[in-house]
Design a protein around this motif. Structure first.
Motif, short mmCIF file in Angstrom:
data_model
loop_
_atom_site.label_atom_id
_atom_site.label_comp_id
_atom_site.label_asym_id
_atom_site.label_seq_id
_atom_site.Cartn_x
_atom_site.Cartn_y
_atom_site.Cartn_z
N CYS A 617 30.53 51.14 39.94
CA CYS A 617 31.81 50.93 40.64
C CYS A 617 32.94 51.74 40.04
O CYS A 617 34.08 51.67 40.52
CB CYS A 617 32.18 49.44 40.64
SG CYS A 617 32.47 48.75 38.99
N GLY A 621 35.18 47.16 39.59
CA GLY A 621 34.67 45.80 39.70
C GLY A 621 34.19 45.47 41.10
O GLY A 621 33.53 44.47 41.33
N THR A 622 34.56 46.31 42.06
CA THR A 622 34.17 46.12 43.45
C THR A 622 33.75 47.46 44.02
O THR A 622 34.08 48.52 43.48
CB THR A 622 35.33 45.56 44.30
OG1 THR A 622 36.41 46.50 44.27
CG2 THR A 622 35.81 44.22 43.79
N THR A 635 33.69 44.42 48.13
CA THR A 635 32.73 43.40 47.73
C THR A 635 32.38 43.61 46.26
O THR A 635 32.50 44.73 45.73
CB THR A 635 31.46 43.46 48.60
OG1 THR A 635 30.62 42.35 48.27
CG2 THR A 635 30.70 44.75 48.37
N THR A 636 31.97 42.56 45.59
CA THR A 636 31.70 42.62 44.15
C THR A 636 30.61 43.63 43.83
O THR A 636 29.60 43.71 44.53
CB THR A 636 31.28 41.22 43.64
OG1 THR A 636 32.32 40.28 43.94
CG2 THR A 636 31.03 41.24 42.14
N CYS A 637 30.84 44.39 42.78
CA CYS A 637 29.85 45.39 42.34
C CYS A 637 28.53 44.69 42.01
O CYS A 637 28.50 43.74 41.22
CB CYS A 637 30.37 46.14 41.12
SG CYS A 637 29.15 47.28 40.41
N GLY A 642 31.33 42.49 38.87
CA GLY A 642 32.79 42.40 38.85
C GLY A 642 33.38 42.56 37.46
O GLY A 642 34.61 42.52 37.31
N ARG A 644 33.54 45.17 35.57
CA ARG A 644 34.19 46.48 35.47
C ARG A 644 33.60 47.38 34.38
O ARG A 644 33.74 48.59 34.43
CB ARG A 644 35.71 46.35 35.23
CG ARG A 644 36.47 45.66 36.35
CD ARG A 644 37.92 45.48 35.97
NE ARG A 644 38.73 44.84 37.00
CZ ARG A 644 39.46 45.49 37.88
NH1 ARG A 644 39.47 46.81 37.88
NH2 ARG A 644 40.17 44.84 38.78
N ASP A 664 39.28 37.90 32.97
CA ASP A 664 38.96 36.78 33.85
C ASP A 664 39.77 35.53 33.53
O ASP A 664 39.71 34.53 34.26
CB ASP A 664 37.47 36.46 33.76
CG ASP A 664 36.98 35.63 34.95
OD1 ASP A 664 37.35 35.97 36.09
OD2 ASP A 664 36.24 34.65 34.74
#
Length: 817
Positions: A617, A621-622, A635-637, A642, A644, A664
């Protein structure tokens, strides 16, 4: 919870912070969904209910498309029974591309063009597309329907000819590698890089700037001793070619702005800036060509079209029966001041949503659930009854309405209330009440706000320490206005939608402050948002405003303009990076023993650099899911989930947390984690002070509302202000309470007042009565919108305005103790 016989039954909703929510919502009614900012109400209404409706629709499309988008739409709910098709109208600060207008967003332009093709005098066989500047049939061929011709010239591309190419004479070249590539190609071709530009032969200058030739040469770049020495094949492109190609293809507003700064722009000589070809401009209806009608405010368009007398059941009659009611809906929703040709990018999120809301009334849908995101945003309290009327019309047509709303006056008139909370983030996510509005009696922020709507009006303002005076203000509908603002005071500028509030404050006052020799604007520190805010003000010549005289501005050393523009446009821009606290976090990780052992610096812990980021990604993260027939979504990797970062980077921990786990954390959680780190803690505490404790440090810009973006900017500024005072500052804010629950409005007002108590000046454009009530002074614009506005109709303390027969005065009087 009150049991209902038939409705939408949600079971086990667990999206974002929702805690396995079960709730029943009646159909065919007006349901208000409330809660403090970040409580989870939007996750329930939009993410879960509309998300499930969207998912069910997408199940009907082709399997290959369903496979591509299945991960992009995940409402994370056990089940929803009794769910009708859903239509969502959400707050958005984007209204389409550069050619998107009020007419295109509302779809009124289609009907107006059809009207001209069917009922215009002597249409010469023209079709509706012939009246659009966005189609080959209608656009002016010289400017491609933009009304403006952009042309690179030697003077625009090389602003200082006394410099050599080596010294940066070709200012229009891009930065970083691309600009160096052009430089190195010229060097390989043997051009003189060291003589002043003005001394180069004319043919060389013209070739560099304008040639269509595209030679390919082997470039031998000069690199450092520790860098890989590798030749490559470079393709030349003239400077003018680079600019025109970039302008035509870029989707970046900032890059487009940069490119245009190196081109000369002028009104198209062929169409005179009218964008259409001569055939289209020759056709008139009601005595006007289509561009003239499109430039009128909507109330004038309504008056003109209502006055027509078409033959019964003719094409003209049928079209007017569609257009006139749609225009009336727009007027009811406070949009009378807009014109059909107004660019969509100049509209507020509230204006965009109300345009779409008015357009929905024409759709004639039956049996759907409309999910509306604070449609009262941007409306004066006196105008908000129109929102309720629209909602009732949807219901009378056989639909349901879920209204995500903070205006307690509107909420009080709903049939049913779903309150999500009790607080934000991890302390929210529960349905604390679902039932008739009148029966809600609890110790919650929403119940308190509903029960206590009486205002205490300020009648003892802080004295002004000086005055900013503007004389002869001219901008849009403001013509010759004289106005003053008190320094060291909290001033609120009020008035109905389109009365000239934002024009006066965000354009004219901001512009004069920026042009004042003593005022230093801090917007440049705010990245994209700063550029956009500066664009809103602009210079007098560029923005079309002016003042005859101004005084008192030498007392101001700084101006901070905080808008609702996004803090970024991709998930790479986050709360942590924008506020600057992530710099401190990365330093903490780089200082750990493990990072030192691996010889990692702070760069390793940046998700924007290759050594630390997830390769799939690229640290976002997406990943973006794009379909030709649907808007792109993130959408989430699938590889980093997510996080990163790559796995190796996440092996280093600080106090038991890796860098992804820090991102997070919610702001409230970060306050405990960084309690012994003063610099980071200061940033965290200012975010808490403006009610953003529920946000996560790594929350991406696309997930933030305009109100959240504005409060993030305010928190960032509060952090700077508390660390170092730099003279007298004027803070300009445009509707900072948008998207805020009354409990959060109180937090925001407290922080703004703290700035004024410290001797600074705060000037807000605002509709929220709680903010207006505690201001030192209210300047009310009006009396109406558009051409009926642009004047000061009242000026004084809130208590004094409550005695005036104006739109603001009447609502303050009705709500005062």
């Amino acid at each position: 919870m009150t049991k209902i016989d038939a409705g939408i039954e949600v079971r086990d909703a667990h999206l974002h912070n929702l805690r396995n929510v079960d709730v029943e919502i009646p159909r065919g009614t007006l349901v208000a969904v409330t809660g403090v900012s970040g409580s989870g109400k939007s996750s329930l209404a939009f993410g879960t209910i509309h998300g499930e409706g969207q998912r069910r629709y997408l199940e009907s499309v082709a399997p290959f498309a369903r496979r591509l988008i299945s991960s992009a739409v995940d409402p994370q709910v056990g089940s929803i029974d009794g769910l009708p098709p859903t239509v969502a109208l959400q707050q958005s600060t984007t209204g389409g591309g550069a050619r998107s207008t009020v007419g295109t967003v509302s779809a009124l332009s289609n009907s107006i063009r059809l009207l001209y093709s069917r009922a215009g005098d002597n249409p010469k066989g023209l079709y509706s597309d012939s009246f659009s500047p966005n189609t080959p049939e209608g656009m002016c061929p010289a400017c491609q329907g933009t009304g403006t011709v952009h042309e690179p010239t030697e003077a625009s591309m090389v602003p200082d000819p006394t410099l050599s190419i080596e010294e940066g004479a070709i200012a229009a070249w891009p930065g970083a590698w691309a600009g160096k590539n052009f430089h190195d190609i010229l060097a390989e071709l043997g051009y003189d890089l060291d003589s002043p530009w003005q001394d180069l032969p004319k043919r060389d200058r013209e070739w560099i700037l304008f040639t269509d030739e595209r030679p390919v040469v082997t470039v031998k770049p000069t690199r450092g001793a520790d860098q890989i020495q590798r030749n490559y094949e470079g393709t030349w492109r003239s400077v003018a070619s680079y600019l025109t190609k970039t302008l035509a293809e870029t989707q970046s507003d900032s890059l487009r702005k940069r490119v245009l700064s190196y081109m000369e722009s002028r009104v198209c000589e062929v169409c005179g800036g009218r964008r259409l070809n001569p055939d289209a401009l020759a056709v008139t209806y009601a005595g006007m060509p289509i561009d003239e009608l499109g430039a009128l405010p909507l109330d004038r368009v309504h008056a003109v079209l209502s006055a027509q007398d078409p033959a019964p059941n003719s094409a003209e009659d049928l079209l007017l029966r569609q257009i006139v009611p749609a225009l009336q809906s727009a007027l009811d929703l406070g949009l009378a001041h807009l014109s059909l040709d107004r660019p969509a990018r100049t509209l507020s999120a509230g204006e965009l949503q109300r345009i779409r809301l008015a357009a929905q009334l024409r759709s004639g849908l039956f049996g759907v659930a409309y999910v509306l995101d604070e449609p009262s945003a941007g409306l004066h309290p006196a105008e908000r009854g129109a929102v309720l009327d629209i909602c009732r019309r949807f219901i009378d047509a056989g639909n349901s309405v879920l209204l995500v709303e903070h205006d307690m006056d509107l909420v009080a008139q709903a049939d049913w209330l779903v309150d999500v909370g009790p607080l934000a983030g991890e302390r929210g996510g529960e349905v604390v009440y679902s039932g008739p509005v009148a029966d809600y009696d609890a110790d919650t922020p929403t119940a308190k706000a509903l029960a206590n709507r009486t205002l205490s009006l300020c009648d003892a303002p802080r004295p002004a320490t000086g005055t900013l005076t503007l004389s002869g203000v001219r901008a849009r509908t403001i013509d010759g206005l004289d106005v003053s603002f008190g320094l060291g005071q909290f001033t609120a500028v009020a008035g109905v939608s389109g009365s000239g509030k934002s024009t006066l404050v965000s354009t004219v006052l901001a512009g004069v402050l920026r042009e004042s020799a003593s005022a230093v604007a801090d917007e440049g520190d705010e990245g994209d948002a700063g550029d956009d805010a500066a664009d809103d003000a602009g210079s007098a010549g560029e923005a079309g405003w002016g003042v005859d005289t101004h005084a008192g501005f030498d007392a101001v050393s700084r101006v901070v303009q905080i808008t609702q523009r996004p803090i970024g446009r991709t998930p790479r821009s986050t709360l942590a990076t924008y506020t600057g606290l992530f710099d401190g976090v990365r330093k903490l990780f780089a200082a750990t023993d493990e990072a030192k052992r691996r010889k990692w610096t702070v760069s390793r812990f940046s998700y924007n650099l290759k050594q630390g980021q997830c390769p799939t990604c690229g640290g976002a993260g997406t990943i973006e899911v794009e379909l030709v027939f649907l808007p792109g979504s993130y959408t989430t990797c699938p590889d980093c989930g997510g996080a990163r970062y790559n796995d190796e980077t996440l092996e280093v921990t600080w106090h038991g947390l890796n860098v992804a786990q820090v991102l997070d954390l919610t702001v409230d959680e970060a306050a405990d984690v960084f309690v012994d780190e003063p610099k980071i803690l200061r940033a965290v505490e200012t975010l808490q002070a403006v009610g953003l404790g529920y946000l996560r440090l790594g929350q991406g810009a696309p997930e933030l509302s305009g109100g959240e973006a504005q409060r993030i900017k305010l928190a960032t500024e509060l952090q700077r202000s508390r660390s170092a005072r730099r003279g007298h500052t004027v803070y300009l804010l445009d509707e900072p309470t948008t998207g805020l629950h009354p409990a959060d409005v109180a937090l925001l007002a407290r922080e703004l007042n703290s700035l004024v108590d410290a001797g600074q000046t705060v000037i807000v454009v605002e509709h929220d009565l709680a903010v207006l009530a505690q201001a030192d002074r209210i300047i009310e614009m009006g009396p109406g919108a558009g051409s009926d506005g642009g004047r000061i109709v009242a000026d004084g303390t809130p208590a004094e305005l409550a005695e005036r027969d104006t739109a603001t005065g009447r609502v303050l009087a009705a709500r005062s103790a």
